[in-house]
Design a protein around this motif. Sequence first.
Motif, PDB file in Angstrom:
ATOM      1  N   VAL A 230       2.688   2.040  -1.684  1.00 36.90           N
ATOM      2  CA  VAL A 230       1.422   1.931  -2.416  1.00 36.90           C
ATOM      3  C   VAL A 230       1.462   2.788  -3.674  1.00 36.90           C
ATOM      4  O   VAL A 230       1.098   2.333  -4.765  1.00 36.90           O
ATOM      5  N   PHE A 231       1.909   4.039  -3.543  1.00 36.47           N
ATOM      6  CA  PHE A 231       2.017   4.909  -4.715  1.00 36.47           C
ATOM      7  C   PHE A 231       2.937   4.291  -5.756  1.00 36.47           C
ATOM      8  O   PHE A 231       2.646   4.311  -6.957  1.00 36.47           O
ATOM      9  N   ALA A 232       4.075   3.745  -5.308  1.00 37.51           N
ATOM     10  CA  ALA A 232       5.044   3.155  -6.233  1.00 37.51           C
ATOM     11  C   ALA A 232       4.469   1.926  -6.931  1.00 37.51           C
ATOM     12  O   ALA A 232       4.684   1.716  -8.125  1.00 37.51           O
ATOM     13  N   ALA A 233       3.731   1.112  -6.170  1.00 40.49           N
ATOM     14  CA  ALA A 233       3.158  -0.103  -6.747  1.00 40.49           C
ATOM     15  C   ALA A 233       2.094   0.207  -7.798  1.00 40.49           C
ATOM     16  O   ALA A 233       1.775  -0.647  -8.632  1.00 40.49           O
ATOM     17  N   ARG A 234       1.557   1.417  -7.770  1.00 36.81           N
ATOM     18  CA  ARG A 234       0.521   1.803  -8.731  1.00 36.81           C
ATOM     19  C   ARG A 234       1.087   2.440  -9.990  1.00 36.81           C
ATOM     20  O   ARG A 234       0.329   2.844 -10.868  1.00 36.81           O
ATOM     21  N   THR A 235       2.402   2.549 -10.101  1.00 38.47           N
ATOM     22  CA  THR A 235       3.001   3.061 -11.316  1.00 38.47           C
ATOM     23  C   THR A 235       2.994   1.966 -12.380  1.00 38.47           C
ATOM     24  O   THR A 235       3.011   0.770 -12.057  1.00 38.47           O
ATOM     25  N   PRO A 236       2.934   2.343 -13.667  1.00 41.15           N
ATOM     26  CA  PRO A 236       2.803   1.335 -14.733  1.00 41.15           C
ATOM     27  C   PRO A 236       3.912   0.297 -14.758  1.00 41.15           C
ATOM     28  O   PRO A 236       3.677  -0.860 -15.117  1.00 41.15           O
ATOM     29  N   GLN A 237       5.133   0.672 -14.375  1.00 42.61           N
ATOM     30  CA  GLN A 237       6.265  -0.240 -14.464  1.00 42.61           C
ATOM     31  C   GLN A 237       6.437  -1.133 -13.243  1.00 42.61           C
ATOM     32  O   GLN A 237       7.324  -1.987 -13.226  1.00 42.61           O
ATOM     33  N   SER A 238       5.592  -0.972 -12.235  1.00 40.89           N
ATOM     34  CA  SER A 238       5.776  -1.716 -10.992  1.00 40.89           C
ATOM     35  C   SER A 238       5.600  -3.218 -11.186  1.00 40.89           C
ATOM     36  O   SER A 238       4.718  -3.671 -11.907  1.00 40.89           O
ATOM     37  N   ARG A 239       6.423  -3.978 -10.491  1.00 38.10           N
ATOM     38  CA  ARG A 239       6.326  -5.442 -10.477  1.00 38.10           C
ATOM     39  C   ARG A 239       5.717  -5.941  -9.174  1.00 38.10           C
ATOM     40  O   ARG A 239       5.684  -7.136  -8.908  1.00 38.10           O
ATOM     41  N   HIS A 240       5.271  -5.003  -8.345  1.00 36.07           N
ATOM     42  CA  HIS A 240       4.557  -5.327  -7.115  1.00 36.07           C
ATOM     43  C   HIS A 240       3.126  -4.810  -7.232  1.00 36.07           C
ATOM     44  O   HIS A 240       2.844  -3.893  -8.000  1.00 36.07           O
ATOM     45  N   THR A 241       2.218  -5.366  -6.437  1.00 36.21           N
ATOM     46  CA  THR A 241       0.836  -4.887  -6.393  1.00 36.21           C
ATOM     47  C   THR A 241       0.632  -4.059  -5.124  1.00 36.21           C
ATOM     48  O   THR A 241       1.271  -4.309  -4.096  1.00 36.21           O
ATOM     49  N   ASP A 242      -0.263  -3.081  -5.204  1.00 37.69           N
ATOM     50  CA  ASP A 242      -0.482  -2.224  -4.037  1.00 37.69           C
ATOM     51  C   ASP A 242      -1.051  -2.991  -2.855  1.00 37.69           C
ATOM     52  O   ASP A 242      -0.834  -2.628  -1.696  1.00 37.69           O
ATOM     53  N   THR A 243      -1.778  -4.081  -3.121  1.00 30.67           N
ATOM     54  CA  THR A 243      -2.382  -4.860  -2.032  1.00 30.67           C
ATOM     55  C   THR A 243      -1.345  -5.539  -1.147  1.00 30.67           C
ATOM     56  O   THR A 243      -1.661  -5.932  -0.027  1.00 30.67           O
ATOM     57  N   GLU A 244      -0.111  -5.655  -1.627  1.00 33.83           N
ATOM     58  CA  GLU A 244       0.947  -6.251  -0.802  1.00 33.83           C
ATOM     59  C   GLU A 244       1.238  -5.408   0.432  1.00 33.83           C
ATOM     60  O   GLU A 244       1.730  -5.927   1.441  1.00 33.83           O
ATOM     61  N   PHE A 245       0.932  -4.123   0.356  1.00 28.76           N
ATOM     62  CA  PHE A 245       1.320  -3.205   1.422  1.00 28.76           C
ATOM     63  C   PHE A 245       0.121  -2.625   2.157  1.00 28.76           C
ATOM     64  O   PHE A 245       0.291  -1.783   3.044  1.00 28.76           O
ATOM     65  N   VAL A 294      12.766   1.870  -5.440  1.00 24.83           N
ATOM     66  CA  VAL A 294      13.115   0.703  -6.251  1.00 24.83           C
ATOM     67  C   VAL A 294      11.898   0.201  -7.015  1.00 24.83           C
ATOM     68  O   VAL A 294      11.952  -0.070  -8.216  1.00 24.83           O
ATOM     69  N   VAL A 295      10.774   0.090  -6.308  1.00 28.55           N
ATOM     70  CA  VAL A 295       9.537  -0.389  -6.930  1.00 28.55           C
ATOM     71  C   VAL A 295       9.078   0.575  -8.028  1.00 28.55           C
ATOM     72  O   VAL A 295       8.676   0.160  -9.120  1.00 28.55           O
ATOM     73  N   ALA A 296       9.147   1.889  -7.760  1.00 24.61           N
ATOM     74  CA  ALA A 296       8.729   2.888  -8.748  1.00 24.61           C
ATOM     75  C   ALA A 296       9.603   2.843  -9.994  1.00 24.61           C
ATOM     76  O   ALA A 296       9.156   3.207 -11.082  1.00 24.61           O
ATOM     77  N   GLY A 297      10.832   2.375  -9.849  1.00 27.79           N
ATOM     78  CA  GLY A 297      11.736   2.273 -10.983  1.00 27.79           C
ATOM     79  C   GLY A 297      11.611   0.965 -11.736  1.00 27.79           C
ATOM     80  O   GLY A 297      12.387   0.708 -12.663  1.00 27.79           O
ATOM     81  N   GLY A 298      10.654   0.132 -11.343  1.00 28.33           N
ATOM     82  CA  GLY A 298      10.448  -1.134 -12.028  1.00 28.33           C
ATOM     83  C   GLY A 298      11.204  -2.304 -11.439  1.00 28.33           C
ATOM     84  O   GLY A 298      11.195  -3.402 -11.994  1.00 28.33           O
ATOM     85  N   GLY A 299      11.875  -2.094 -10.298  1.00 29.00           N
ATOM     86  CA  GLY A 299      12.596  -3.179  -9.657  1.00 29.00           C
ATOM     87  C   GLY A 299      11.747  -3.898  -8.636  1.00 29.00           C
ATOM     88  O   GLY A 299      10.585  -3.561  -8.403  1.00 29.00           O
ATOM     89  N   ARG A 300      12.348  -4.888  -8.013  1.00 24.94           N
ATOM     90  CA  ARG A 300      11.681  -5.610  -6.935  1.00 24.94           C
ATOM     91  C   ARG A 300      12.388  -5.284  -5.620  1.00 24.94           C
ATOM     92  O   ARG A 300      13.591  -4.991  -5.599  1.00 24.94           O
ATOM     93  N   ILE A 301      11.633  -5.325  -4.541  1.00 28.54           N
ATOM     94  CA  ILE A 301      12.230  -5.052  -3.231  1.00 28.54           C
ATOM     95  C   ILE A 301      13.369  -6.033  -2.995  1.00 28.54           C
ATOM     96  O   ILE A 301      13.202  -7.249  -3.138  1.00 28.54           O
ATOM     97  N   GLY A 302      14.501  -5.499  -2.652  1.00 28.93           N
ATOM     98  CA  GLY A 302      15.725  -6.290  -2.537  1.00 28.93           C
ATOM     99  C   GLY A 302      16.777  -5.818  -3.521  1.00 28.93           C
ATOM    100  O   GLY A 302      17.972  -6.012  -3.308  1.00 28.93           O
ATOM    101  N   ASP A 303      16.326  -5.169  -4.612  1.00 23.18           N
ATOM    102  CA  ASP A 303      17.270  -4.632  -5.591  1.00 23.18           C
ATOM    103  C   ASP A 303      17.984  -3.395  -5.032  1.00 23.18           C
ATOM    104  O   ASP A 303      17.550  -2.798  -4.049  1.00 23.18           O
ATOM    105  N   VAL A 304      19.058  -2.998  -5.707  1.00 20.21           N
ATOM    106  CA  VAL A 304      19.817  -1.817  -5.305  1.00 20.21           C
ATOM    107  C   VAL A 304      18.990  -0.550  -5.532  1.00 20.21           C
ATOM    108  O   VAL A 304      18.303  -0.410  -6.549  1.00 20.21           O
ATOM    109  N   ASP A 305      19.051   0.370  -4.578  1.00 19.79           N
ATOM    110  CA  ASP A 305      18.460   1.697  -4.748  1.00 19.79           C
ATOM    111  C   ASP A 305      19.445   2.514  -5.584  1.00 19.79           C
ATOM    112  O   ASP A 305      20.255   3.269  -5.079  1.00 19.79           O
ATOM    113  N   ASN A 306      19.347   2.368  -6.912  1.00 20.32           N
ATOM    114  CA  ASN A 306      20.356   2.924  -7.812  1.00 20.32           C
ATOM    115  C   ASN A 306      20.467   4.442  -7.743  1.00 20.32           C
ATOM    116  O   ASN A 306      21.553   4.994  -7.950  1.00 20.32           O
TER     117      ASN A 306
END
Length: 328
Positions: A230-245, A294-306
């Motif tokens: 939820v915190f990650a989804a609320r960051t400006p770069q997130s491509r997910h919404t907090d309501t998903e979780f 991943v979400v906080a970094g602007g990625g989507r779930i499924g991407d590499v945890d760089n």
Amino acid sequence: MSATRVGTQMPLGEVIEKVIPRLAEARVKRVTLTGGEPTIHPDFLAIVRAFRTAGMDVGICTNATTLDAVQIATLAELAVHCNVSLDGFAADSHGKFRGDRGSFATTVDTVERLGKAGILQGLLCTPNTLAENDEYARLCAFARANGARYVLLNPLGSMGRGVKSRAKLAKTSLHMREIFELTAPFDGPELDVAHIRFPNVERRPLAGCEAGTIIYVFTPGEVTVCPYLVFAARTPQSRHTDTEFIVANIFTDPDIATRLDDYRFRDRYQVGANPTCTACAVNSSCGKGCPAAVVAGGGRIGDVDNEQCPVVDGAHGEGRRLLPLMPA
């Protein structure tokens, strides 16, 4: 309570009449009260008693600046364990990080009293640039001397309040490695030293996601399968919404248990569903890391945890700031 300048709080009546019964129905056995600072709630001890009466184990996350002798004695009587935030081991570093230079002496004194009462469970620490690296070794020694079971070192995160402060306060990966070397020797039978998302210099396979195992109830009542998502989804770069979780609201939705059972994170999202992970030699033994990072970094779930991946080139550069998780 909520960690804002104004703050809100759950009413005692709602906790007794709705929160506790609905969590019990969801088979919750252990509760941690956090905030903000939970001990300043006007009905703090009454809420603790209510959870204990319901048969749930209770832990407290506190800054240890307001706990008095009566409260400590009551918590000991109720067999409640305490985790204390201590973000450096000097008045200037811890105090400045916490916004009150005088808080260090109070926190240290309270930790010692919690230790004597036998209810100190752990110290929660956010390594930051305000503290010298050797302070964290002294902090671990202090924890062991006062009977703490663990020290959790969790670097400043790229979500919540860490979004605004990370550029100034986050340690570089080089400093994080030094902190690891200074504190790792304290890890043993008497004290568990947990290094959360430190630089993966040993290139180990990553841990897996625990979304859905530990739920979180926000002050307004939202129930989530993972607060970090939820915190990650609320960051400006997130491509997910907090309501998903967010599964439901514990105050308005009586069927919390059913909704939690029906929410299957791993059926909704495929962690590690990317060419790098699927082709990796350690794929079967790797948990793929943290989707929230991943979400906080602007990625989507499924991407590499760089930040933590042991095979992604350039992930551990000397000057790169690692910005892992920290609650808001």
